[in-house]
Write an enzyme that holds these catalytic residues in place. Structure first.
Site, mmCIF file in Angstrom:
data_model
loop_
_atom_site.group_PDB
_atom_site.id
_atom_site.type_symbol
_atom_site.label_atom_id
_atom_site.label_comp_id
_atom_site.label_asym_id
_atom_site.label_seq_id
_atom_site.Cartn_x
_atom_site.Cartn_y
_atom_site.Cartn_z
ATOM 1 C CE LYS A 1 -4.655 -47.521 -18.479
ATOM 2 N NZ LYS A 1 -4.023 -47.377 -19.951
ATOM 3 C CB SER B 1 -6.685 -49.195 -22.124
ATOM 4 O OG SER B 1 -5.613 -48.630 -22.055
ATOM 5 C CB SER C 1 -4.467 -46.523 -24.118
ATOM 6 O OG SER C 1 -4.761 -48.069 -24.590
HETATM 7 N N1 GLN Z 1 -6.567 -50.185 -28.200
HETATM 8 C C1 GLN Z 1 -5.308 -50.872 -28.372
HETATM 9 C C2 GLN Z 1 -5.141 -52.140 -27.829
HETATM 10 O O1 GLN Z 1 -6.205 -52.819 -27.376
HETATM 11 C C3 GLN Z 1 -4.292 -49.964 -27.466
HETATM 12 C C4 GLN Z 1 -4.198 -50.082 -26.094
HETATM 13 C C5 GLN Z 1 -3.377 -49.409 -25.588
HETATM 14 O O2 GLN Z 1 -2.509 -48.572 -25.981
HETATM 15 N N2 GLN Z 1 -2.905 -49.725 -24.015
HETATM 16 O O3 GLN Z 1 -4.014 -52.871 -27.663
#
Ligand code: GLN
Length: 490
Positions: free
Chosen positions: A83, A158, A182
């Site tokens: 990532k 994400s 995410s």
């Molecule tokens: N979708 C969640 C957010 O936008 C989790 C994101 C994540 O785990 N990095 O914060």
């Protein structure tokens, strides 16, 4: 079978038995990337030195006798996607943001250092929502990744690039990061395995911070066993991260029996937000666990309804503090050197660099977090959220005293269409309704494929989430592995 379709376990065995070389394995991945990445956009960058690294690995293998080859670390020669918020020395690291479009990492994240030591091979950097804020990878400043199961849909986020890369066999496995879901949510949407380790199990050194009290790096993989191998490689204490505290984990027991395992089903996770077909898939999977001897109990996590609102106070607060360092001076894009931005004073440098470099969701959270941390509102919002966070943590403490593991859906729906929620932040936030509490509590959780639902003639994966006790990854992975086996059998 093409070599890029193999799991870590299969690829490692093939390399050791000389059935194929690391170069052949990497070439098959690169071929798949060439064929599919222009459509899926799983990778932001594919490294041109991956083949050189493969050749070096083959030289080591060539010089080793059978016994030495068997003793090589499990990730030796295994091609991975990373990532793009995890630093690899000498490589660009954008965090999916325009503000870091020209940033080159000058050191390795601890997880990268550990993987390199094992001899893993990095294929490239995977797309993500900007600074990991999002649930669909549509917040990337560069491109939207597509779900390999249906390219009209999002892969989740994400870590959507990492999940799509694994699901489409554009790598053997990948690393992502999970602040509120995410890793697990994209794993669920793409039909693969994703593990969010206990907070403090894996070093965050070299992970571009989003919300430091929740962020964890973890594996996205084709099997639970692969996730365990990757977790084993990256976990452990680190002098560079004082929150990485635990060492000496055991690998998951090879034959963890489901017989007698107490499985808690939180009634709050099966309420009206859960789509009925997703519910059926999850109930079906839990039914199979019961047939295998597991003891299924209904439990309650009474503060579940406060998890999302608490998360969206804590996270923006930490985001506003963590992202203050992107000021147009220290990192990345700057109004000073940009020809497009005119500046007349220091304030202009900050304001114009940030206005230009950050996207809408990032700005939204910085504004929210600045507000919740402001002198007049700190007690009403931030302090209150921390108190509720404690209650959420206690929910898990109590529940996990009475059961071995908690089971439920990873997400309330399967993958949605590109664009469907992009303009509605609240709808987007709801995709993480079953995942965020885990990060607030710091417990480990895993998503494994439970089955599919059909939409518009396409089969869309549904993920089953298991939640375990702090630092009990061994049990979590062991139960997940057994469940994966019985789900595949039926
Ligand atoms: N979708 C969640 C957010 O936008 C989790 C994101 C994540 O785990 N990095 O914060």
């Amino acid at each position: 079978m093409k070599l890029n379709e193999l799991t870590i376990t299969e690829a490692a065995e093939g390399i050791r038995k000389k059935n194929f070389t690391v170069t052949e394995l990497v070439l098959d991945c690169l071929r798949a990337i060439k064929e599919k990445n222009s459509e899926l956009h799983a990778y932001l960058e594919v490294f041109d030195d991956a083949l050189d690294e493969a050749k070096k690995a083959d030289e080591i293998l060539g010089a080793a006798n059978h016994e030495e080859r068997i003793k090589l670390p499990p990730l030796f020669g295994i091609p991975l996607a990373i990532k793009d918020n995890i630093l690899i020395e000498g490589k660009r690291c954008t965090a999916g943001s325009k503000i870091l479009e020209n940033y080159v990492a000058n050191y390795n994240a601890t997880v990268i250092r550990k993987l390199k030591k094992q001899g893993a091979i990095f294929l490239g950097k995977a797309n993500l929502d900007e600074f990991a804020m999002g649930s669909s990878t549509e917040n990337s400043a560069y491109v939207s990744t597509k779900n390999p199961n249906d390219i009209s849909r999002i892969p989740g986020g994400s870590s959507g690039g990492s999940a799509a890369a694994v699901a489409a066999n554009l790598c053997v496995a990948a690393l992502g990061s999970d602040t509120g879901g995410s890793i697990r949510q994209p794993a669920s949407f793409c039909g693969i395995v994703g593990l969010k380790p206990t907070y403090g199990a894996v070093s965050r050194h070299g992970l571009i911070a989003m919300a430091s009290s929740l962020d964890q790096i973890g594996p996205l993989a084709k099997s639970v066993e692969d996730a365990a191998i990757l977790f084993d490689a990256i976990k452990g204490k680190d002098d560079f991260d004082s929150t990485a505290v635990k060492d000496n984990y055991k690998l998951p027991t090879i034959n963890y029996k489901l017989n007698g395992v107490r499985v808690g089903i939180p009634k709050e996770y099966f309420g009206k937000g859960l789509e009925s077909e997703v519910k059926r898939v999850i109930e079906n999977a839990v039914g199979k666990m019961e047939q295998a001897g597991a003891i299924i109990k209904e439990i309650s996590l009474p503060h579940s309804e406060y998890a999302l609102p608490t998360y969206y106070i804590v996270v923006p607060s930490e985001v506003s503090a963590n992202l203050a360092r992107f000021d147009g001076i220290r990192y990345g894009v700057s109004a000073v050197t940009s020809h497009q931005l005119s500046i007349s004073n220091l304030y202009d440098v900050y304001a114009k660099s940030r206005a230009f470099g950050f996207g809408a969701e990032v700005k939204r959270r910085i504004m929210l977090g600045t507000y919740t941390l402001s002198a007049g509102y700190y007690d009403a919002y931030y302090v209150k959220a921390q108190k509720v966070r404690r209650l959420i943590r206690q929910d898990f403490e109590h529940a996990l005293d009475a059961v071995d593991i908690i089971a439920g859906p990873t997400t309330p729906t399967p993958a949605f269409h590109l664009g469907e929620r992009a303009d509605d932040p609240l709808q987007m936030y709801l995709a993480d309704i079953y995942t965020v509490a885990v990060n607030l509590a710091g417990v480990p959780a895993i998503s494994i494929p439970a089955g599919c639902v059909e939409r518009e003639g396409k089969k869309l994966p549904v993920g089953l989430q298991f939640i375990g006790k702090w630092f009990e990854e061994e049990k979590l992975l062991g139960i997940a592995k057994e469940t994966e086996k019985i789900i595949k059998l039926h």
